[in-house]
Write a protein that holds these residues in place. Structure first.
Motif, PDB file in Angstrom:
ATOM      1  N   PRO A  77      57.461  49.180  52.493  1.00 32.54           N
ATOM      2  CA  PRO A  77      57.330  48.090  51.521  1.00 32.54           C
ATOM      3  C   PRO A  77      55.918  47.501  51.591  1.00 32.54           C
ATOM      4  O   PRO A  77      55.333  47.404  52.667  1.00 32.54           O
ATOM      5  CB  PRO A  77      58.366  47.057  51.982  1.00 32.54           C
ATOM      6  N   VAL A  78      55.382  47.093  50.449  1.00 31.09           N
ATOM      7  CA  VAL A  78      54.005  46.614  50.389  1.00 31.09           C
ATOM      8  C   VAL A  78      53.964  45.195  49.825  1.00 31.09           C
ATOM      9  O   VAL A  78      54.525  44.932  48.771  1.00 31.09           O
ATOM     10  CB  VAL A  78      53.149  47.543  49.498  1.00 31.09           C
ATOM     11  N   ALA A  79      53.269  44.296  50.542  1.00 29.37           N
ATOM     12  CA  ALA A  79      53.048  42.928  50.056  1.00 29.37           C
ATOM     13  C   ALA A  79      51.691  42.894  49.357  1.00 29.37           C
ATOM     14  O   ALA A  79      50.760  43.582  49.765  1.00 29.37           O
ATOM     15  CB  ALA A  79      53.062  41.952  51.224  1.00 29.37           C
ATOM     16  N   ILE A  80      51.593  42.079  48.302  1.00 30.10           N
ATOM     17  CA  ILE A  80      50.329  41.940  47.575  1.00 30.10           C
ATOM     18  C   ILE A  80      49.854  40.504  47.742  1.00 30.10           C
ATOM     19  O   ILE A  80      50.598  39.560  47.472  1.00 30.10           O
ATOM     20  CB  ILE A  80      50.506  42.273  46.080  1.00 30.10           C
ATOM     21  N   ASP A  81      48.612  40.338  48.201  1.00 26.94           N
ATOM     22  CA  ASP A  81      48.048  39.003  48.366  1.00 26.94           C
ATOM     23  C   ASP A  81      48.026  38.276  47.028  1.00 26.94           C
ATOM     24  O   ASP A  81      47.700  38.870  45.993  1.00 26.94           O
ATOM     25  CB  ASP A  81      46.623  39.079  48.924  1.00 26.94           C
ATOM     26  N   ASP A  82      48.360  36.979  47.050  1.00 23.37           N
ATOM     27  CA  ASP A  82      48.415  36.183  45.822  1.00 23.37           C
ATOM     28  C   ASP A  82      47.082  36.148  45.087  1.00 23.37           C
ATOM     29  O   ASP A  82      47.057  36.149  43.858  1.00 23.37           O
ATOM     30  CB  ASP A  82      48.867  34.754  46.126  1.00 23.37           C
ATOM     31  N   ASP A  83      45.964  36.128  45.821  1.00 23.90           N
ATOM     32  CA  ASP A  83      44.660  36.002  45.170  1.00 23.90           C
ATOM     33  C   ASP A  83      44.214  37.263  44.436  1.00 23.90           C
ATOM     34  O   ASP A  83      43.243  37.230  43.683  1.00 23.90           O
ATOM     35  CB  ASP A  83      43.590  35.565  46.174  1.00 23.90           C
ATOM     36  N   VAL A  84      44.908  38.395  44.628  1.00 24.02           N
ATOM     37  CA  VAL A  84      44.541  39.631  43.930  1.00 24.02           C
ATOM     38  C   VAL A  84      45.664  40.181  43.066  1.00 24.02           C
ATOM     39  O   VAL A  84      45.495  41.195  42.399  1.00 24.02           O
ATOM     40  CB  VAL A  84      44.074  40.730  44.914  1.00 24.02           C
ATOM     41  N   LYS A  85      46.794  39.489  43.043  1.00 19.61           N
ATOM     42  CA  LYS A  85      47.984  40.014  42.359  1.00 19.61           C
ATOM     43  C   LYS A  85      47.730  40.314  40.883  1.00 19.61           C
ATOM     44  O   LYS A  85      48.036  41.405  40.403  1.00 19.61           O
ATOM     45  CB  LYS A  85      49.139  39.033  42.504  1.00 19.61           C
ATOM     46  N   VAL A  86      47.157  39.382  40.147  1.00 19.43           N
ATOM     47  CA  VAL A  86      46.930  39.587  38.706  1.00 19.43           C
ATOM     48  C   VAL A  86      45.927  40.722  38.489  1.00 19.43           C
ATOM     49  O   VAL A  86      46.156  41.616  37.670  1.00 19.43           O
ATOM     50  CB  VAL A  86      46.445  38.281  38.038  1.00 19.43           C
ATOM     51  N   GLU A  87      44.834  40.719  39.230  1.00 20.50           N
ATOM     52  CA  GLU A  87      43.829  41.776  39.079  1.00 20.50           C
ATOM     53  C   GLU A  87      44.408  43.140  39.443  1.00 20.50           C
ATOM     54  O   GLU A  87      44.133  44.143  38.781  1.00 20.50           O
ATOM     55  CB  GLU A  87      42.606  41.464  39.939  1.00 20.50           C
ATOM     56  N   TYR A  88      45.214  43.208  40.489  1.00 20.92           N
ATOM     57  CA  TYR A  88      45.835  44.470  40.889  1.00 20.92           C
ATOM     58  C   TYR A  88      46.710  45.020  39.767  1.00 20.92           C
ATOM     59  O   TYR A  88      46.594  46.177  39.380  1.00 20.92           O
ATOM     60  CB  TYR A  88      46.672  44.276  42.160  1.00 20.92           C
ATOM     61  N   TRP A  89      47.604  44.171  39.218  1.00 17.17           N
ATOM     62  CA  TRP A  89      48.537  44.656  38.199  1.00 17.17           C
ATOM     63  C   TRP A  89      47.859  44.967  36.871  1.00 17.17           C
ATOM     64  O   TRP A  89      48.273  45.883  36.163  1.00 17.17           O
ATOM     65  CB  TRP A  89      49.674  43.670  38.004  1.00 17.17           C
ATOM     66  N   THR A  90      46.807  44.236  36.516  1.00 11.90           N
ATOM     67  CA  THR A  90      46.170  44.486  35.219  1.00 11.90           C
ATOM     68  C   THR A  90      45.066  45.534  35.309  1.00 11.90           C
ATOM     69  O   THR A  90      45.041  46.482  34.530  1.00 11.90           O
ATOM     70  CB  THR A  90      45.612  43.190  34.619  1.00 11.90           C
ATOM     71  N   SER A  91      44.155  45.396  36.261  1.00 16.34           N
ATOM     72  CA  SER A  91      43.004  46.303  36.339  1.00 16.34           C
ATOM     73  C   SER A  91      43.334  47.653  36.968  1.00 16.34           C
ATOM     74  O   SER A  91      42.840  48.682  36.526  1.00 16.34           O
ATOM     75  CB  SER A  91      41.873  45.665  37.131  1.00 16.34           C
ATOM     76  N   ILE A  92      44.173  47.638  38.001  1.00  8.23           N
ATOM     77  CA  ILE A  92      44.447  48.892  38.712  1.00  8.23           C
ATOM     78  C   ILE A  92      45.686  49.577  38.163  1.00  8.23           C
ATOM     79  O   ILE A  92      45.665  50.762  37.849  1.00  8.23           O
ATOM     80  CB  ILE A  92      44.575  48.628  40.222  1.00  8.23           C
ATOM     81  N   ARG A  93      46.775  48.839  38.012  1.00 10.71           N
ATOM     82  CA  ARG A  93      48.035  49.430  37.566  1.00 10.71           C
ATOM     83  C   ARG A  93      48.154  49.513  36.057  1.00 10.71           C
ATOM     84  O   ARG A  93      49.008  50.214  35.531  1.00 10.71           O
ATOM     85  CB  ARG A  93      49.221  48.664  38.140  1.00 10.71           C
ATOM     86  N   GLY A  94      47.311  48.778  35.322  1.00  8.43           N
ATOM     87  CA  GLY A  94      47.300  48.880  33.858  1.00  8.43           C
ATOM     88  C   GLY A  94      48.376  48.104  33.143  1.00  8.43           C
ATOM     89  O   GLY A  94      48.670  48.395  31.982  1.00  8.43           O
TER      90      GLY A  94
END
Length: 100
Positions: A77-94
């Protein structure tokens, strides 16, 4: 220092997370929060970096668009830091929607 969102997995405890790291000039050292990781130089360990203080082994890699960020030999299981969550889902995951 250059920064990037990356996947970090402690190979000894199994804890995994996605967060923003910074690199040394030579890219041989990674800094994440209060931890310093040095590149591992041996094939005899499970990770590709180790914690400079605790000597624990870590697998650190770039995040993948399809979400298979974990090391291929150990799905955790992977936790995502709150400060990068939006950027991760939009920029990396699309993702097109805003993630909260």
């Amino acid at each position: 220092m250059k920064s990037r969102i990356m996947y970090l997995e402690n190979k000894e405890t199994g804890e995994a997370r996605i967060g923003r790291v910074t690199f040394s000039r030579t890219f041989q050292t990674i800094y994440y929060r209060d931890k310093t990781f040095h590149r591992a130089g041996s094939e005899k360990i499970q990770g590709n970096f180790f914690d400079a203080e605790t000597r624990e082994e870590y697998w650190i890699s770039g995040c993948k668009k399809k979400g298979s960020d974990y090391h291929w030999s150990n799905k955790v299981p992977v936790a995502i830091d709150d400060d990068v969550k939006v950027e991760y889902w939009t920029s990396i995951r699309g993702a097109e929607e805003k993630i909260t």
